[in-house]
Design a protein around this motif. Structure first.
Motif, PDB file in Angstrom:
ATOM      1  N   SER A 158       5.780  23.855  52.498  1.00  0.00           N
ATOM      2  CA  SER A 158       6.338  22.693  51.805  1.00  0.00           C
ATOM      3  C   SER A 158       5.792  22.536  50.388  1.00  0.00           C
ATOM      4  CB  SER A 158       6.066  21.423  52.613  1.00  0.00           C
ATOM      5  OG  SER A 158       4.680  21.227  52.779  1.00  0.00           O
ATOM      6  N   LYS A 159       4.719  23.222  50.054  1.00  0.00           N
ATOM      7  CA  LYS A 159       4.126  23.177  48.718  1.00  0.00           C
ATOM      8  C   LYS A 159       3.905  24.598  48.214  1.00  0.00           C
ATOM      9  CE  LYS A 159       3.632  18.723  48.583  1.00  0.00           C
ATOM     10  NZ  LYS A 159       4.639  17.988  47.884  1.00  0.00           N
ATOM     11  N   ILE A 160       4.089  24.798  46.927  1.00  0.00           N
ATOM     12  CA  ILE A 160       3.920  26.130  46.325  1.00  0.00           C
ATOM     13  C   ILE A 160       2.502  26.651  46.546  1.00  0.00           C
ATOM     14  CG2 ILE A 160       3.832  27.351  44.102  1.00  0.00           C
ATOM     15  CD1 ILE A 160       6.316  25.772  43.266  1.00  0.00           C
ATOM     16  N   ALA A 161       1.513  25.770  46.511  1.00  0.00           N
ATOM     17  CA  ALA A 161       0.122  26.184  46.685  1.00  0.00           C
ATOM     18  C   ALA A 161      -0.128  26.832  48.047  1.00  0.00           C
ATOM     19  CB  ALA A 161      -0.800  24.987  46.495  1.00  0.00           C
ATOM     20  N   GLU A 162       0.709  26.535  49.042  1.00  0.00           N
ATOM     21  CA  GLU A 162       0.538  27.108  50.382  1.00  0.00           C
ATOM     22  C   GLU A 162       0.815  28.608  50.408  1.00  0.00           C
ATOM     23  OE1 GLU A 162       2.523  25.051  53.653  1.00  0.00           O
ATOM     24  OE2 GLU A 162       2.567  23.247  52.405  1.00  0.00           O
ATOM     25  N   VAL A 163       1.661  29.106  49.512  1.00  0.00           N
ATOM     26  CA  VAL A 163       2.040  30.520  49.544  1.00  0.00           C
ATOM     27  C   VAL A 163       1.688  31.294  48.272  1.00  0.00           C
ATOM     28  CG1 VAL A 163       3.864  30.236  51.256  1.00  0.00           C
ATOM     29  CG2 VAL A 163       4.402  29.947  48.863  1.00  0.00           C
ATOM     30  N   SER A 164       1.403  30.607  47.194  1.00  0.00           N
ATOM     31  CA  SER A 164       1.070  31.272  45.941  1.00  0.00           C
ATOM     32  C   SER A 164      -0.232  32.063  46.091  1.00  0.00           C
ATOM     33  CB  SER A 164       0.921  30.237  44.825  1.00  0.00           C
ATOM     34  OG  SER A 164       0.591  30.872  43.616  1.00  0.00           O
ATOM     35  N   GLY A 165      -0.213  33.316  45.663  1.00  0.00           N
ATOM     36  CA  GLY A 165      -1.394  34.169  45.752  1.00  0.00           C
ATOM     37  C   GLY A 165      -1.479  34.944  47.051  1.00  0.00           C
ATOM     38  N   LYS A 166      -0.634  34.619  48.018  1.00  0.00           N
ATOM     39  CA  LYS A 166      -0.620  35.350  49.286  1.00  0.00           C
ATOM     40  C   LYS A 166       0.318  36.546  49.159  1.00  0.00           C
ATOM     41  CE  LYS A 166      -2.090  31.554  52.091  1.00  0.00           C
ATOM     42  NZ  LYS A 166      -1.949  30.852  53.343  1.00  0.00           N
ATOM     43  N   VAL A 167       0.396  37.344  50.213  1.00  0.00           N
ATOM     44  CA  VAL A 167       1.209  38.557  50.209  1.00  0.00           C
ATOM     45  C   VAL A 167       2.322  38.400  51.244  1.00  0.00           C
ATOM     46  CG1 VAL A 167       1.177  41.052  50.632  1.00  0.00           C
ATOM     47  CG2 VAL A 167      -0.755  39.947  49.493  1.00  0.00           C
ATOM     48  N   SER A 168       3.515  38.796  50.866  1.00  0.00           N
ATOM     49  CA  SER A 168       4.671  38.708  51.759  1.00  0.00           C
ATOM     50  C   SER A 168       4.591  39.785  52.831  1.00  0.00           C
ATOM     51  CB  SER A 168       5.955  38.873  50.947  1.00  0.00           C
ATOM     52  OG  SER A 168       7.053  38.960  51.804  1.00  0.00           O
ATOM     53  N   THR A 169       4.925  39.408  54.068  1.00  0.00           N
ATOM     54  CA  THR A 169       4.958  40.385  55.156  1.00  0.00           C
ATOM     55  C   THR A 169       6.381  40.828  55.468  1.00  0.00           C
ATOM     56  OG1 THR A 169       5.041  38.637  56.826  1.00  0.00           O
ATOM     57  CG2 THR A 169       2.865  39.498  56.237  1.00  0.00           C
ATOM     58  N   ARG A 170       7.369  40.162  54.864  1.00  0.00           N
ATOM     59  CA  ARG A 170       8.780  40.539  55.025  1.00  0.00           C
ATOM     60  C   ARG A 170       9.530  40.185  53.755  1.00  0.00           C
ATOM     61  NH1 ARG A 170       9.271  35.853  59.389  1.00  0.00           N
ATOM     62  NH2 ARG A 170       7.729  37.161  60.323  1.00  0.00           N
ATOM     63  N   THR A 171      10.764  40.614  53.653  1.00  0.00           N
ATOM     64  CA  THR A 171      11.575  40.324  52.479  1.00  0.00           C
ATOM     65  C   THR A 171      11.910  38.836  52.447  1.00  0.00           C
ATOM     66  OG1 THR A 171      12.525  42.535  52.552  1.00  0.00           O
ATOM     67  CG2 THR A 171      13.696  40.888  51.239  1.00  0.00           C
ATOM     68  N   LEU A 172      11.630  38.191  51.318  1.00  0.00           N
ATOM     69  CA  LEU A 172      11.922  36.766  51.133  1.00  0.00           C
ATOM     70  C   LEU A 172      13.100  36.658  50.175  1.00  0.00           C
ATOM     71  CD1 LEU A 172       8.242  35.506  50.689  1.00  0.00           C
ATOM     72  CD2 LEU A 172       9.596  35.601  52.787  1.00  0.00           C
ATOM     73  N   LEU A 173      14.154  35.997  50.628  1.00  0.00           N
ATOM     74  CA  LEU A 173      15.387  35.922  49.846  1.00  0.00           C
ATOM     75  C   LEU A 173      15.504  34.607  49.091  1.00  0.00           C
ATOM     76  CD1 LEU A 173      17.780  37.393  52.529  1.00  0.00           C
ATOM     77  CD2 LEU A 173      16.802  38.570  50.551  1.00  0.00           C
ATOM     78  N   PRO A 174      16.088  34.644  47.895  1.00  0.00           N
ATOM     79  CA  PRO A 174      16.281  33.415  47.111  1.00  0.00           C
ATOM     80  C   PRO A 174      17.116  32.399  47.892  1.00  0.00           C
ATOM     81  CG  PRO A 174      16.751  35.350  45.790  1.00  0.00           C
ATOM     82  CD  PRO A 174      16.572  35.820  47.200  1.00  0.00           C
ATOM     83  N   GLY A 175      16.723  31.133  47.803  1.00  0.00           N
ATOM     84  CA  GLY A 175      17.469  30.064  48.452  1.00  0.00           C
ATOM     85  C   GLY A 175      17.123  29.850  49.906  1.00  0.00           C
ATOM     86  N   ARG A 176      16.284  30.698  50.489  1.00  0.00           N
ATOM     87  CA  ARG A 176      15.882  30.556  51.885  1.00  0.00           C
ATOM     88  C   ARG A 176      14.442  30.063  51.940  1.00  0.00           C
ATOM     89  NH1 ARG A 176      19.033  34.231  55.555  1.00  0.00           N
ATOM     90  NH2 ARG A 176      21.076  34.136  54.574  1.00  0.00           N
ATOM     91  N   VAL A 177      14.139  29.180  52.895  1.00  0.00           N
ATOM     92  CA  VAL A 177      12.779  28.655  53.002  1.00  0.00           C
ATOM     93  C   VAL A 177      11.819  29.785  53.358  1.00  0.00           C
ATOM     94  CG1 VAL A 177      13.480  26.321  53.634  1.00  0.00           C
ATOM     95  CG2 VAL A 177      13.059  27.991  55.431  1.00  0.00           C
ATOM     96  N   ILE A 178      10.576  29.641  52.924  1.00  0.00           N
ATOM     97  CA  ILE A 178       9.540  30.623  53.226  1.00  0.00           C
ATOM     98  C   ILE A 178       8.764  30.121  54.435  1.00  0.00           C
ATOM     99  CG2 ILE A 178       7.442  31.765  52.415  1.00  0.00           C
ATOM    100  CD1 ILE A 178       8.534  31.512  49.573  1.00  0.00           C
ATOM    101  N   MET A 179       8.841  30.850  55.528  1.00  0.00           N
ATOM    102  CA  MET A 179       8.107  30.508  56.730  1.00  0.00           C
ATOM    103  C   MET A 179       6.640  30.893  56.525  1.00  0.00           C
ATOM    104  SD  MET A 179      10.538  29.183  58.392  1.00  0.00           S
ATOM    105  CE  MET A 179       9.837  28.887  59.987  1.00  0.00           C
ATOM    106  N   THR A 180       5.732  30.066  57.041  1.00  0.00           N
ATOM    107  CA  THR A 180       4.307  30.331  56.840  1.00  0.00           C
ATOM    108  C   THR A 180       3.850  31.608  57.540  1.00  0.00           C
ATOM    109  OG1 THR A 180       3.774  28.836  58.674  1.00  0.00           O
ATOM    110  CG2 THR A 180       3.669  27.923  56.440  1.00  0.00           C
ATOM    111  N   ASN A 181       4.574  32.034  58.578  1.00  0.00           N
ATOM    112  CA  ASN A 181       4.185  33.278  59.247  1.00  0.00           C
ATOM    113  C   ASN A 181       4.741  34.517  58.531  1.00  0.00           C
ATOM    114  OD1 ASN A 181       6.875  33.163  59.941  1.00  0.00           O
ATOM    115  ND2 ASN A 181       6.534  33.169  62.156  1.00  0.00           N
ATOM    116  N   ALA A 182       5.428  34.328  57.408  1.00  0.00           N
ATOM    117  CA  ALA A 182       5.965  35.444  56.628  1.00  0.00           C
ATOM    118  C   ALA A 182       5.043  35.834  55.486  1.00  0.00           C
ATOM    119  CB  ALA A 182       7.343  35.094  56.079  1.00  0.00           C
ATOM    120  N   VAL A 183       3.874  35.202  55.419  1.00  0.00           N
ATOM    121  CA  VAL A 183       2.900  35.520  54.368  1.00  0.00           C
ATOM    122  C   VAL A 183       1.521  35.697  55.007  1.00  0.00           C
ATOM    123  CG1 VAL A 183       4.175  34.301  52.555  1.00  0.00           C
ATOM    124  CG2 VAL A 183       2.441  33.089  53.842  1.00  0.00           C
ATOM    125  N   ARG A 184       0.663  36.412  54.313  1.00  0.00           N
ATOM    126  CA  ARG A 184      -0.714  36.611  54.783  1.00  0.00           C
ATOM    127  C   ARG A 184      -1.664  36.568  53.589  1.00  0.00           C
ATOM    128  NH1 ARG A 184      -2.268  41.398  52.890  1.00  0.00           N
ATOM    129  NH2 ARG A 184      -0.742  43.066  52.667  1.00  0.00           N
TER     130      ARG A 184
END
Length: 159
Positions: free
Chosen positions: A69-95
């Motif tokens: 819900s906040k950019i700080a939650e995912v900024s600086g992390k690494v994506s574990t799957r392809t993240l598409l524009p306009g789709r929400v980022i699930m917290t389990n899709a980053v590490r």
């Protein structure tokens, strides 16, 4: 049921009193949820930069929980799957980003009482801070386990 002027007046006054006692109401958007979405495609293994993200208001009441819900939650992390524009980022899709990588050389440290011994080791897997990993001592070939520290060293676990 008959209409009564005094009854209508009483209901109107009680409704007004209830509003006054309740205090000022919050704006309609105060309880709105936000979600983080990418503004461009982010590929697996790519470090997520805040400039590629935006926060939007969630308008779909059926969206599943577990999204950032906040950019700080995912900024600086690494994506574990392809993240598409306009789709929400699930917290389990980053590490968290890896601090040590398999095959590199790291400093291993063993502390027993006042005695501290350090040696070079080769991690047998990638790991982030706090992960328990196995390493091979470069000098002896012995495999040991240790916890990855923030500075990239590994604190060897003693038996």
């Amino acid at each position: 049921m008959a209409y009564c002027k005094s009854g209508a007046r009483w209901l109107g006054l009680s409704a007004l009193a209830a509003l006054v006692l309740a205090g000022p109401t919050a704006p309609a958007h105060a309880g709105a949820r936000t979600a983080v979405i990418p503004s461009q495609i982010i590929y697996p293994g790519e470090k997520i930069d805040a400039s590629k993200l935006e926060e939007v208001e969630v308008t779909n009441p059926n969206v599943v929980e577990g999204f950032a819900s906040k950019i700080a939650e995912v900024s600086g992390k690494v994506s574990t799957r392809t993240l598409l524009p306009g789709r929400v980022i699930m917290t389990n899709a980053v590490r968290e980003p890896y601090v040590v990588e398999r095959g590199s050389t790291v400093q291993m440290v063993v502390s027993v009482g006042l005695l501290t011994i350090s040696a070079k080791g080769a991690p047998l897997q990638d790991a982030a801070v706090g992960d328990l990993i196995q390493l091979r001592n470069i000098d002896s070939g012995v495999i040991v386990a240790g916890t990855v520290l923030a500075d990239g060293t590994v604190q060897v676990v003693t038996k």
